[in-house]
Design an enzyme around this catalytic site. Structure first.
Site, mmCIF file in Angstrom:
data_model
loop_
_atom_site.group_PDB
_atom_site.id
_atom_site.type_symbol
_atom_site.label_atom_id
_atom_site.label_comp_id
_atom_site.label_asym_id
_atom_site.label_seq_id
_atom_site.Cartn_x
_atom_site.Cartn_y
_atom_site.Cartn_z
ATOM 1 N N SER A 58 55.339 23.715 10.241
ATOM 2 C CA SER A 58 56.608 23.094 9.850
ATOM 3 C C SER A 58 57.822 23.632 10.601
ATOM 4 O O SER A 58 58.914 23.050 10.502
ATOM 5 C CB SER A 58 56.825 23.266 8.349
ATOM 6 O OG SER A 58 55.850 22.530 7.624
ATOM 7 N N GLU B 175 43.435 43.450 58.756
ATOM 8 C CA GLU B 175 44.808 43.948 58.848
ATOM 9 C C GLU B 175 45.273 44.213 60.288
ATOM 10 O O GLU B 175 46.434 43.972 60.605
ATOM 11 C CB GLU B 175 44.958 45.246 58.032
ATOM 12 C CG GLU B 175 44.802 45.070 56.525
ATOM 13 C CD GLU B 175 45.974 44.352 55.886
ATOM 14 O OE1 GLU B 175 46.993 44.158 56.564
ATOM 15 O OE2 GLU B 175 45.858 43.973 54.701
#
Length: 684
Positions: A366, A95
């Site tokens: 279906s 960092e």
């Protein structure tokens, strides 16, 4: 002449001297002003910490229904001497390597980042120091403005003036967000590994040091591959800074880490599955930082209708209360606007946080057939009067190299039937005949335009819904049918503001896309209404719905579906087991009652509406036996709708002896439900 030259030279020297004096005066004034500004910063108090403000989820009525911050958020402060040196080294390496050498701003790093970003023509590298990140997290909102940047610089300078470096580092490690409600390294160590920050190993430290860059993207709970890649980057950074050797880095990377089971949130919010879905949208689609969402005080305005949501939850709970392991999903969308009105991702959020609305491993059975029939109608390859024989059939396809032999449920075959009868009875033989007539590729192409993004296989069994899809996709696709062939992409988030009311995001207006012609969508809608009439697979719940409704049931050995719509709502319901357990007969019939009870309750304050009939639709009476235009002599007559130009033109000549004359539509030879009669009156 010489005198004039000397005069010009002297004037030039005097001008330069005057300019130099002016520059010195300006520099002196700037130095004094800068010194005064620094003195002001040193004497001024820092503002109160800008954290611990819950972001909230709001319904479409503006009701606060959930918060995004964990109600069991964890934050425990520790001193540097109680934090693993590995974690400190890893954090600094990845960092802010110059943390102890700069005074809050890494100008070399900034210059390097600018060069890299210019070279890549994109923002691929940042240069914020730990002090800047701390100032941002403690004191500022996350709006991207120049004024915020200036404030960030001021607060960074104040932190550096008022605190020692170790104090800043300690504050940073106790404040930074590590995801999943954990703030600070002590809470993170306990949550991920069940140990204190002081006990973290090199491998564990490298893993955790990589998380704050993207608490969602680099979370080992959510994205292990991303987390391991980030861990590798952190370890390499530690090698470059001389804290560890390459051998130590390799050993740490290869070490198998033992994570603690992810701690569940305390369940107190309404619509928890919807909240989690919105969280994903805000972070992964809209690009908001998770830390900002957790404690940035945002207001997320959504499309959720709480009355519809409560109706959905009640319908699911009541229908499945005696089936402890059975799961369900319900997603309901306003097809006209794309607004998600209700979302239930499971039966019990405490038991399972998995959102079944977006599960793509479920065969729709279906319920997929209407997409295929819409393709047949819109292509003019078939009409509602097209007939096939329902009987055991061996189909040949792929240039007769392959065969397929589907069966009807219960081995029930109806003989010669038309499309309406096939849809109502969910006949599989008719469906496969249809897809072979239309072409599977054409069906897939239409499915894509209607909102099906899951893979679909171009095989005859596609007609029977063998390609898995999610309930979300099915509700989206059926919304196209309801909305006269127009698709409006589903939306959940309307607007995001910060705690001061500033708009950070507003959903763009989405123009409807005409996917199929309105006439084709209406003809299919008219056919799908028969599912809820006598002989239809949804007839057993028709008494629960006192308004025009269309839809389709679907059942496989492991999945039960009901997908249907009114003019106001397109809703998909799925019921099944997470472990793929087979459904019993009673369990396979649970989806339709959930759909019916939800639809009627959600729309109880909305007057019933018939589906609007667009231009290009014609209605004629047919003789059911021949499929030709019915005459006065035909003993049976039924009203059918067609896309204009596709209706039969030949009159039935099977009955009577005179020249046949078609029955005009004004005659109504049969009596049906009140809304069917109303619909026919409207059409006439």
């Amino acid at each position: 002449m010489h005198r004039l030259v000397r005069s010009n030279r002297q004037g030039s020297r005097r001008g330069k001297l005057l300019l130099l004096k002016l520059l010195l005066v300006c520099a002196l004034i700037a130095t004094v002003a800068f010194g005064a500004f620094l003195y002001y910063l040193h004497q001024s108090d820092l503002p109160l910490a800008y954290s611990d403000r819950n972001s909230q989820l709001l319904s479409r009525e503006g009701e606060a229904i959930a918060v995004f911050s964990s109600t069991d958020r964890s934050r425990s402060k520790v001193t540097l001497d109680h934090i693993s040196p590995y974690l400190i080294q890893a954090t600094l390496a990845v960092e802010d390597r110059q943390f102890y050498d700069h005074f809050g701003f890494d100008f070399k790093g900034m210059a390097r980042a600018i060069l890299v970003n210019l070279r890549e023509m994109n923002k691929v590298q940042g240069a914020s120091t730990l002090s800047q990140q701390l100032a941002r997290n403690l004191y500022l909102s996350h709006e991207r403005t120049w004024s915020r940047k200036i404030k960030e610089a001021m607060y960074t300078a104040q932190l550096e003036m008022k605190l020692e470096k170790d104090q800043i580092l300690q504050m940073y490690l106790n404040e930074i967000y590590y995801g999943h409600g954990a703030y600070g390294i002590e809470a993170a160590a306990q949550m991920y590994f069940g140990k204190t920050a002081e006990q973290l190993s090199l491998a564990e430290s490298a893993m955790l040091a990589g998380v704050p860059k993207g608490p969602t993207y680099y979370s080992p709970f959510n994205q292990m591959k991303n987390a391991k890649d980030r861990q590798r980057l952190v370890l390499n950074a530690m090698v470059e800074t001389g804290h560890i050797t390459e051998q130590q880095a390799e050993q740490a990377y290869d070490e198998i880490l033992h994570f603690k089971s992810q701690k569940l949130r305390t369940i107190g919010d309404k619509a928890p599955y919807f909240r989690d879905y919105v969280r994903n949208v805000v972070i992964n689609e809209l690009g908001f930082d998770e830390g900002l969402l957790e404690h940035g005080g945002l207001n997320i305005y959504t499309t959720l209708d709480m009355e519809a949501q409560e109706a959905a939850e009640l319908a699911v709970t009541n229908e499945l209360k005696e089936s402890p392991e059975l799961e369900a999903a319900l997603i309901s969308i306003d097809p006209r606007s794309g607004h998600i009105k209700a979302l239930v991702g499971g039966v019990n959020y405490k038991r399972s946080q998995y959102n079944h609305v977006f599960a793509t491993a479920r065969q729709p059975g279906s319920t997929f057939k209407p997409i295929m029939y819409l393709s047949a109608l819109s292509s003019r390859k078939m009409t509602s009067a097209s007939k096939f024989t329902s009987q055991p059939t061996l189909f040949h396809y792929d240039n007769n190299r392959k065969t397929y032999s589907p069966k009807n449920f219960g081995d029930k075959y109806l003989g010669e039937i038309d499309m309406r009868q096939a849809i109502a009875a969910s006949d599989n033989i008719y469906a496969v005949n249809t897809i072979l007539t239309v072409g599977a590729d054409q069906v897939i192409e239409l499915g894509r335009r209607m909102g099906i993004s899951s893979p679909m296989s171009a095989v005859p069994s596609l007609a029977l819904g063998t390609s898995p899809v999610s309930p979300f996709e099915m509700a989206t696709a059926f919304g196209v049918i309801s909305n006269q062939g127009k698709q409006v992409k589903p939306i959940a988030v309307l607007k995001i503001t910060d705690d001061e009311g500033r708009v950070l995001y507003e959903a763009p207006s989405s123009a409807p896309e005409q996917v199929v012609e309105p006439a084709a969508a209406y003809v299919l809608t008219h056919l799908l209404e028969s599912v809820f009439e006598a002989g239809g697979t949804g007839n057993r719940v028709s008494a629960d719905i006192k308004r025009p409704v269309a839809g389709k049931t679907g059942t496989t050995s492991t999945d039960a579906w009901m997908v249907g719509f009114t003019p106001e709502l397109s809703t998909a319901v799925w019921v099944g087991y997470d472990k793929g357990k087979m459904l019993g007969t009673a369990e396979s019939r649970k989806a339709a009652p959930i759909f019916a009870k939800y639809t009627e309750k959600a729309l109880e304050k909305v007057p019933p509406k018939i589906f609007p009939i667009p231009d290009g639709v014609v209605s004629v009476y047919l003789d059911p036996a021949t499929g030709k235009l019915a005459t006065e002599d035909c003993p049976d007559k039924k009203l059918e709708v067609f896309i204009e130009g596709t209706e039969p033109t030949e009159a039935c000549d099977e009955h009577g002896h005179q020249e046949p004359e078609p029955v005009p539509v004004e005659n109504k030879p049969e009596t049906r439900s009140w809304w069917s009669d109303l619909k026919r009156w409207w059409m006439d």
